[in-house]
Each structure stands twice: as C-alpha cells, then as structure tokens.
Design an enzyme around this catalytic site. Structure first.
Site, PDB file in Angstrom:
ATOM      1  N   LYS A  82       0.855  -1.185   0.000  1.00  0.00           N
ATOM      2  CA  LYS A  82       0.000   0.000   0.000  1.00  0.00           C
ATOM      3  C   LYS A  82       0.886   1.228   0.000  1.00  0.00           C
ATOM      4  CE  LYS A  82      -4.521   0.981   0.529  1.00  0.00           C
ATOM      5  NZ  LYS A  82      -5.723   0.232   0.197  1.00  0.00           N
ATOM      6  N   VAL A 186     -19.415   2.687  -3.175  1.00  0.00           N
ATOM      7  CA  VAL A 186     -19.816   1.299  -2.908  1.00  0.00           C
ATOM      8  C   VAL A 186     -21.249   1.252  -2.370  1.00  0.00           C
ATOM      9  CG1 VAL A 186     -19.326  -0.804  -1.606  1.00  0.00           C
ATOM     10  CG2 VAL A 186     -17.439   0.606  -2.436  1.00  0.00           C
TER      11      VAL A 186
END
Ligand code: NAD
Length: 361
Positions: A82, A186
């Site tokens: 990440k 989402v």
C-alpha cells in the site's frame, strides 16, 4: 524485515518500506511492501492529509498488511502492499506530482503494483500509468478495467448471503432489513443490489448530496437522517460502508442487528471489539474477506484484461469472479462457530497458511 508500530502483530513482517520525496512537485509518499510471498504486492494509493509523517508511515504499514491478507483470502496470485501520498489531494494533486509518483512505483520494478484508494481515482491511475506499467484500476479509455466499486458491492452482497446462511439457514436476503451506513461509491451500488435481492434498505450518510442521490435512484430505500440512529434501528444486517472504525465501543454495545457485513476497511474500532460481538451473539464478517471484490476486479488488469466492450458480458464475468467470496465467507464463519474462535482469527490463520506455502507454478 521492518515492522515499527506493529509489535505484537502476528504473521509475517513487512519486507520493504520506501520513502519518496520530490520537492519540485510537493510529493511526499510512503510505499510499504508487506509481502510478496504470493506475488507482486498489490494495493492502492491513499492520498490524504496526515497529522504527521509517522501517522502516514503507520497507516501505510497497516494497510499493506491488510492487503496481504485480503489478496491471500481472495485466492489472488498477489502479495500485499500500500502507498500513501501525504497531503490534501484538493491542494496538492497535479499531473506533475502523479507522474513523479509513477516514477517511484516504476523504480520498484513490479514488486509493488498500485491502484486507486481513498483520495485517488481511475483518472489519477491513468496519469500514473504514463510512467509505469505497474498500475491497475485505470479507465477503460486508457486500457484499464475502470472503477472497482460495483464489484466491491457485489462481493459484499455475496458475504451477506453467507452471513444469512449461517444466521438463518438460507443464503437469501429477501425480506431482510439491511442498514447501509455510507452512501458513497460502494454504498450506492449496494443499495441497488439489495433492493434487487428483495431486501428492505435503511440508508444513511452524513452528506446531504449522497442521501439525495440515493433518494432519487432508490426511492424505496428508507432514509435514516442521523447515521448514529441507524444503530438503534430494527434491522437484520448492519453494513458499514463509510470509513474505518465504525465498530467503536458505542456501536458494538448499542447495535441491534444480529449480523454485521460491510465494505468499509478496518471496521473494528478497538482491540476486543470482535470478542464483544461474539459475546453478544452478533455474526461479524471480516471486512477484508467480503470487500475483496474491488481488488479481484482490478487484479485482472495486471494480467492483461481490459474492460469488455459489452457491459452485460463484463458484469457477468465480474460476478463470476466475485462468487468465491460467498464460499470463503461461509467457510470462515462456519469454522469460527464450530471452534469458538473469532471470524478474524480463523481468516488470519487461513491467509497466513496460504502465505507460508505459496502454490508452485
Ligand atoms: P466513498 O468516499 O465514495 O463513500 C464513503 C461515504 O461515506 C461518503 O458518502 C461519506 O459521506 C460517507 N460517510 C463518511 N463518514 C460517515 C459517517 N460517519 N456516517 C455515515 N456516512 C459517512 O468511499 P467508497 O469507495 O464507497 O468506499 C467505502 C468504504 O469501503 C471505504 O472504507 C473504503 O476503504 C472501502 N472499500 C472500498 C472499495 C471500493 O471499491 N471503492 C473497495 C474495498 C473497500
């Protein structure tokens, strides 16, 4: 091996951390490679203002570790990594900064593959992709598979079906009341999928524009104006789809739903939150198991897939790839119920076993 701030954490330590700086464009970034045991470390780039550089390093370490577990459980041939870019994207994000960042990603020669995350989007990945091939989640126009949010929502729906099978004996959502907290990329897709599946949706967000958009698109959804009040509502499934830490002490003790299953990363807000959920007989589907749809979707791009010209075919193919989330969630929840361990402990064990013995190719 490098793991400051993660003392006492189980599993493999981080393999590599890269601090990137380019003063000419105002870039300060941290790239953390947690594990490449299963393949290149795949995980998004978060762009946000941190309180300190130490906070940014710690966030990238924790998020990278989470990606190793998520990718392993999704059965992907990728490790976990990440990156975080430090600063307010509204003030700092320029093509020059993204190009410079892309060159840092390129310097890792494929050990780290980036994608979008909070504060970055497909258009940004298109710009990063002008400097490196080690990027996914680009727009279809740039040869990518596009925004992963619909795939993430579909994966969460599969996770909810598994929760319903464990809790009520049937993998169906018809007639259930589901509270969706967070109506962003989402959450919006999830409200639509739940409505299609015959569930009654209670929806909440702190932003008026997100609520208004939901009301227009899904007039059958019941809006709960105060996101905190959703915790007190009569519902069967609570679905955190906003930011991390949704399951804080207040939420864990107040929640009335017997199932928690949502897209938000890092939902457990304190050590002991999951044990408390188990004590209260609340089924909790670990976030990194059920929200893997997005990474499954973008991972295809690295192996050469681009967006299909036929939206129906693309949707069918993406859904096929998301279906294993149902089976994985079901087996983790069943093993947890049988053994008395928490679902996260069972999931972590499974991921660590996969990382410890990668398949021979
Ligand atoms: P988003 O930024 O589009 O939406 C988040 C929404 O949550 C916003 O509408 C915001 O107003 C709302 N919100 C923030 N704080 C809130 C609160 N306290 N109460 C109610 N609503 C609140 O983000 P997204 O892409 O939809 O992602 C949602 C979550 O899912 C994030 O935690 C993200 O890390 C995680 N996730 C997303 C993906 C993906 O494909 N986008 C994949 C995996 C995980």
């Amino acid at each position: 091996m490098f793991a400051p701030g993660t003392a006492g954490v189980r599993g493999p330590a981080h393999e590599q951390v890269l601090l990137c700086q380019d003063r000419t464009v105002g870039l300060k970034a941290v790239v953390s490679v947690h594990s490449t045991a299963l393949g290149p470390a795949l995980g998004g780039t978060r762009f946000r203002a941190y309180g300190s550089s130490a906070d940014a390093v710690l966030d990238s370490l924790n998020l990278a570790r989470g990606m190793s577990y998520k990718n392993a459980l999704a059965g992907l041939p990728y490790g976990g990594g990440k990156a975080v870019i430090i600063g307010d994207p509204a003030l700092l994000k320029t093509p020059g900064l993204l190009h410079s960042y892309g060159r840092f990603v390129e310097s890792l020669a494929g050990r780290y593959v980036t994608a979008c995350d909070v504060g970055t989007d497909t258009a940004d990945m298109d710009v990063v992709g002008e400097e490196t091939d080690h990027v996914v989640g680009r727009s279809p126009a740039a040869g990518g598979v596009g925004d992963p949010s619909a795939a993430t929502a579909y994966g969460v729906l599969q996770g909810m079906r598994a929760c319903a099978a464990v809790r009520w004996g049937e993998p169906h959502l018809r007639g259930l009341r589901v509270g969706v907290c967070g109506l962003g990329k989402v959450g919006q897709h999830l409200v639509g999928l739940l409505t299609e599946a015959g569930a009654t949706v209670l929806a909440s967000d702190i932003r008026a524009d997100a609520v208004a958009r939901t009301q227009v698109r899904f007039p059958e959804a019941r809006i709960v104006a105060d996101a905190k009040a959703l915790l007190d509502a009569e519902m069967d499934i609570y679905s955190p789809c906003a930011l991390g830490g949704a399951l804080d002490r207040v939420a864990v003790n107040r929640l009335r739903a017997p199932v928690v299953c949502g897209a938000a990363n890092n939902q457990l807000g304190y050590a002991g939150a999951e044990e408390r959920l188990v004590d209260r007989d609340i089924v909790y589907a670990p976030d990194y198991v059920v929200n893997a749809g997005g990474v499954i979707h973008v991972a295809r791009e690295y192996s050469g897939c681009s967006a299909s010209r036929s939206p129906d075919r693309a949707r069918a193919r993406a859904r096929e790839q998301m279906d294993p989330i149902y089976a994985t969630t079901l087996s983790i929840l069943t093993a947890a119920a049988d053994s008395g361990a928490s679902p996260s402990a069972v999931a972590d064990d499974l991921a660590e076993k996969r990382m410890a013995s990668p398949p021979r190719i």
